[in-house]
Scaffold this active site. Structure first.
Site, PDB file in Angstrom:
ATOM      1  CG  ASP A  80      13.666  -1.331  30.607  1.00  0.00           C
ATOM      2  OD1 ASP A  80      14.880  -1.567  30.477  1.00  0.00           O
ATOM      3  OD2 ASP A  80      12.942  -0.955  29.661  1.00  0.00           O
ATOM      4  CD  GLU A  95      19.838  -8.099  26.335  1.00  0.00           C
ATOM      5  OE1 GLU A  95      20.504  -7.308  25.633  1.00  0.00           O
ATOM      6  OE2 GLU A  95      19.013  -7.747  27.205  1.00  0.00           O
TER       7      GLU A  95
END
Length: 297
Positions: free
Chosen positions: A100, A192
């Site tokens: 990613d 997150e």
């Protein structure tokens, strides 16, 4: 009357021969010693040149590093070993691997990414950062979104979620910048952190984001989170969504037997050809059939 004086005849001088000093002879063994010391000086100079050479140090460091890795991997899980090209340990019992990326990785040569391989481990997919909050578009998104698929990488776009902002408006902003096509990975949302809001508030806004994207695209987004954050704030609330979990430097993802995850981000320090910075590395939890089934239809 005076006495006459006798004349004396002068005596002849005996010539004195010159004594030429004898030259000192150099002993044979001393010559040998001088020759021997010169050879040693040449040998020593050559040794120092080799010792101080950058090529020599490169060779020594390479040998030391290889030996250290061999020692470090002794007795470890054979399915979680160091892959020299990627410079990380990889859980090789998974067949499908990916990365990613965001603007942090800079300008990427996607063809080099695609061509990199070691012992059948190669990069098949990439999640690409598109947006963040309600105003930020990743400056490299459009280029990565265009060039990744051209090189044969299966791509998916992700949004970095900000709990303080409206979940719906974040979803609107995300979809304004991303258009998926057949064969892409589903869109993903990266959550997150709480950013100072209560977990309940974060979950409410995240739910609004997910529902809006799903209503507009007819595809369930993937949820990304760190293992600890997921267990503390998300577990039990979004169990019908595919999960992408971050859990670093471990031979396996210890998310619990009840957690059904699809992607595992197991390292953030991979070295990948065509990328000038360290990169997150991921594994897909399934075979090629399961992976194909997940893609946008």
């Amino acid at each position: 009357m005076s006495t006459p004086v006798k004349k004396t005849t002068p005596s002849k001088k005996t010539p004195v021969s010159k004594v030429i000093p004898a030259k000192k002879r150099t002993p044979a063994n001393k010559k040998k010693q001088n020759s021997f010391s010169v050879k040693w000086k040449i040998a020593l100079a050559g040794f120092l040149l080799v010792l101080l050479s950058p090529f020599y140090y490169g060779y020594v460091i390479k040998c030391f590093t290889s030996t250290w890795r061999w020692i470090r991997d002794m007795g470890s899980d054979p399915h979680y070993r160091t892959f020299k090209s990627f410079n990380i340990r990889i859980p090789d019992k998974y067949a499908i691997h990916g990365i990613d990326v965001s603007s942090y990785q800079g300008r990427i040569d996607w063809h080099k990414v695609k061509n990199m391989t070691e012992d059948e481990v190669h990069i098949s997919f990439a999640f690409i950062k598109a947006t963040e909050g309600v105003v930020i578009v990743d400056p490299y998104f459009q280029r990565n979104w265009r060039e990744g698929p051209k090189a044969g990488i299966i791509c998916g776009a992700y949004h970095y979620f900000r709990p303080k902002a409206s979940g719906k408006w974040q979803a609107v902003f995300f979809l304004q910048n991303v258009k998926t096509e057949k064969g892409d990975l589903p869109m993903a949302v990266d959550v997150e952190e709480l950013n100072g809001v209560a977990p309940e508030k974060m979950r409410a806004e995240l739910n609004a984001f997910l529902k809006y994207v799903e209503a507009k695209t007819k595809i369930k987004p993937i949820i990304y989170s760190g293992l600890k954050f997921y267990q503390d704030n998300l577990e039990g609330y979004f169990d019908d969504y595919n999960l992408w979990i971050a859990h670093y430097y471990q031979p396996q993802l210890n998310a619990g037997s009840t957690t059904k995850w699809s992607f595992w981000q197991h390292s953030d320090k991979a070295k990948v050809s065509g990328i000038n910075h360290v990169t997150d590395f991921n594994a897909f939890n399934g075979d090629s059939v399961a992976f194909t089934k997940l893609l946008v239809k």
